[in-house]
Design a protein around this motif. Sequence first.
Motif, short mmCIF file in Angstrom:
data_model
loop_
_atom_site.label_atom_id
_atom_site.label_comp_id
_atom_site.label_asym_id
_atom_site.label_seq_id
_atom_site.Cartn_x
_atom_site.Cartn_y
_atom_site.Cartn_z
N ARG A 101 0.84 -1.21 0.00
CA ARG A 101 0.00 0.00 0.00
C ARG A 101 0.86 1.25 0.00
NH1 ARG A 101 -3.53 1.01 5.09
NH2 ARG A 101 -1.62 2.03 5.70
N ASP A 102 1.96 1.22 0.76
CA ASP A 102 2.87 2.35 0.81
C ASP A 102 3.51 2.59 -0.55
OD1 ASP A 102 4.21 4.46 2.24
OD2 ASP A 102 6.02 3.20 2.19
N LYS A 103 3.87 1.52 -1.25
CA LYS A 103 4.47 1.65 -2.58
C LYS A 103 3.48 2.25 -3.57
CE LYS A 103 7.82 -2.11 -2.25
NZ LYS A 103 8.17 -3.46 -2.75
N GLU A 104 2.21 1.88 -3.46
CA GLU A 104 1.19 2.41 -4.36
C GLU A 104 0.99 3.90 -4.17
OE1 GLU A 104 -2.36 0.13 -3.79
OE2 GLU A 104 -1.46 -1.70 -4.56
N LYS A 105 1.18 4.38 -2.95
CA LYS A 105 0.99 5.81 -2.65
C LYS A 105 2.11 6.67 -3.24
CE LYS A 105 -1.66 5.41 1.57
NZ LYS A 105 -1.71 5.71 2.99
#
Length: 116
Positions: free
Chosen positions: A111-115
């Motif tokens: 999720r952090d990478k997607e942000k």
Amino acid sequence: MLELTADQWAALCASDERNFVATIRDDIVRDAPRYAEDPTLLDRLVRAYADAKRMGFQQDKELVEFLYIEADMPEFYRKPGIAAWLAKPGRPIEERFEDLLAVTRRKLIDRDKEKR
């Protein structure tokens, strides 16, 4: 040799467990001072510890992780998805709990990478 009655032994064990939980509470407050003002923290941790023991937790490492999560997310282990995962048969509860943590960490990283 000192001999204890069953009631005395149970009281001693309960005292030891509460001291264990109180020590973990102190560590949690040290690591996250915002919890110092939470008057419910110790009682919540004692209940969560008792629930974890009933579920079959035995290892201190996993119990400590369980209590740290409880501090952040009261009764997290009662949420249907988590409760179902922890109740899966076939493997020790500590292994299922570690798997749950690994999956959660992976999802947070993704999720952090997607942000970004």
